[in-house]
Design a protein around this motif. Structure first.
Motif, mmCIF file in Angstrom:
data_model
loop_
_atom_site.group_PDB
_atom_site.id
_atom_site.type_symbol
_atom_site.label_atom_id
_atom_site.label_comp_id
_atom_site.label_asym_id
_atom_site.label_seq_id
_atom_site.Cartn_x
_atom_site.Cartn_y
_atom_site.Cartn_z
ATOM 1 N N ILE A 70 0.850 -1.184 0.000
ATOM 2 C CA ILE A 70 0.000 0.000 0.000
ATOM 3 C C ILE A 70 0.895 1.246 0.000
ATOM 4 O O ILE A 70 1.700 1.436 0.901
ATOM 5 C CB ILE A 70 -0.900 0.010 1.249
ATOM 6 N N PRO A 71 0.764 2.118 -1.008
ATOM 7 C CA PRO A 71 1.574 3.335 -1.023
ATOM 8 C C PRO A 71 1.152 4.280 0.103
ATOM 9 O O PRO A 71 -0.036 4.499 0.328
ATOM 10 C CB PRO A 71 1.304 3.949 -2.394
ATOM 11 N N LEU A 72 2.152 4.815 0.809
ATOM 12 C CA LEU A 72 1.879 5.717 1.922
ATOM 13 C C LEU A 72 2.234 7.162 1.614
ATOM 14 O O LEU A 72 1.465 8.070 1.901
ATOM 15 C CB LEU A 72 2.656 5.279 3.166
ATOM 16 N N ARG A 73 3.426 7.366 1.037
ATOM 17 C CA ARG A 73 3.894 8.745 0.860
ATOM 18 C C ARG A 73 5.067 8.775 -0.109
ATOM 19 O O ARG A 73 5.864 7.845 -0.175
ATOM 20 C CB ARG A 73 4.358 9.300 2.206
ATOM 21 N N ARG A 74 5.159 9.861 -0.857
ATOM 22 C CA ARG A 74 6.309 10.137 -1.721
ATOM 23 C C ARG A 74 7.009 11.368 -1.159
ATOM 24 O O ARG A 74 6.413 12.434 -1.052
ATOM 25 C CB ARG A 74 5.846 10.394 -3.145
ATOM 26 N N ILE A 75 8.269 11.191 -0.789
ATOM 27 C CA ILE A 75 9.057 12.291 -0.225
ATOM 28 C C ILE A 75 9.935 12.852 -1.340
ATOM 29 O O ILE A 75 10.774 12.145 -1.891
ATOM 30 C CB ILE A 75 9.938 11.798 0.950
ATOM 31 N N THR A 76 9.749 14.125 -1.664
ATOM 32 C CA THR A 76 10.500 14.726 -2.763
ATOM 33 C C THR A 76 11.736 15.486 -2.294
ATOM 34 O O THR A 76 12.494 15.970 -3.124
ATOM 35 C CB THR A 76 9.605 15.668 -3.588
ATOM 36 N N THR A 77 11.917 15.593 -0.982
ATOM 37 C CA THR A 77 13.160 16.169 -0.467
ATOM 38 C C THR A 77 14.215 15.080 -0.578
ATOM 39 O O THR A 77 14.306 14.210 0.276
ATOM 40 C CB THR A 77 12.994 16.642 0.992
ATOM 41 N N TYR A 78 14.992 15.128 -1.645
ATOM 42 C CA TYR A 78 15.882 14.023 -2.024
ATOM 43 C C TYR A 78 17.286 14.237 -1.453
ATOM 44 O O TYR A 78 18.243 14.486 -2.173
ATOM 45 C CB TYR A 78 15.911 13.910 -3.549
ATOM 46 N N HIS A 79 17.396 14.157 -0.127
ATOM 47 C CA HIS A 79 18.674 14.272 0.567
ATOM 48 C C HIS A 79 18.747 13.168 1.618
ATOM 49 O O HIS A 79 17.787 12.970 2.367
ATOM 50 C CB HIS A 79 18.822 15.635 1.249
ATOM 51 N N LEU A 80 19.871 12.474 1.682
ATOM 52 C CA LEU A 80 20.003 11.383 2.648
ATOM 53 C C LEU A 80 19.925 11.873 4.089
ATOM 54 O O LEU A 80 19.441 11.157 4.961
ATOM 55 C CB LEU A 80 21.303 10.619 2.420
ATOM 56 N N GLU A 81 20.388 13.089 4.359
ATOM 57 C CA GLU A 81 20.308 13.631 5.713
ATOM 58 C C GLU A 81 18.848 13.748 6.144
ATOM 59 O O GLU A 81 18.484 13.415 7.272
ATOM 60 C CB GLU A 81 20.990 15.012 5.801
ATOM 61 N N TYR A 82 18.020 14.231 5.227
ATOM 62 C CA TYR A 82 16.592 14.372 5.513
ATOM 63 C C TYR A 82 15.943 13.000 5.719
ATOM 64 O O TYR A 82 15.180 12.804 6.660
ATOM 65 C CB TYR A 82 15.912 15.117 4.356
ATOM 66 N N LEU A 83 16.277 12.047 4.843
ATOM 67 C CA LEU A 83 15.728 10.697 4.969
ATOM 68 C C LEU A 83 16.149 10.053 6.286
ATOM 69 O O LEU A 83 15.346 9.398 6.949
ATOM 70 C CB LEU A 83 16.175 9.823 3.792
#
Length: 108
Positions: A60-73
């Motif tokens: 089940i898809p929950l969310r797409r995170i577009t802040t594409y930085h490993l620190e943020y992830l």
């Protein structure tokens, strides 16, 4: 349409809130959160996987995170860990490493 909450805490709360809608305790079921690195779309996709005996796996898809930085992830994953005890698995991260401790991004 993708909204930007710009805060790992808020994103984690939203992801956990969404997965709780689909979480139905079942004795022999396995529940995991799957994080997929979308290198072409420069985003991270979160899915809630449900595996019940003698049934197909449901993703089940929950969310797409577009802040594409490993620190943020990394911050986002820490907050998700604080909100839920579910296993988090990672796909398509190759040889990427966490910025804080330089460990490879693999299963938790």
């Amino acid at each position: 349409m993708v909204t930007h909450l710009n805060s790992p805490q808020k994103e984690a709360a939203l992801i956990v809130e969404r997965l709780q809608k689909y979480f139905k305790p079942y004795v022999q079921a396995r529940y995991t959160i799957l994080v997929v690195n979308n290198t072409y779309g420069h985003s991270y996709n979160f899915f809630f996987n449900v595996l019940r005996p003698q049934q197909l796996t449901r993703s089940i898809p929950l969310r797409r995170i577009t802040t594409y930085h490993l620190e943020y992830l990394e911050e986002l994953i820490k907050y998700i860990h604080s909100l839920t005890a579910l296993t988090i698995t990672f796909k398509k991260f190759g040889t990427a490493r966490w910025p804080s401790n330089f460990k490879r991004i693999t299963f938790n």
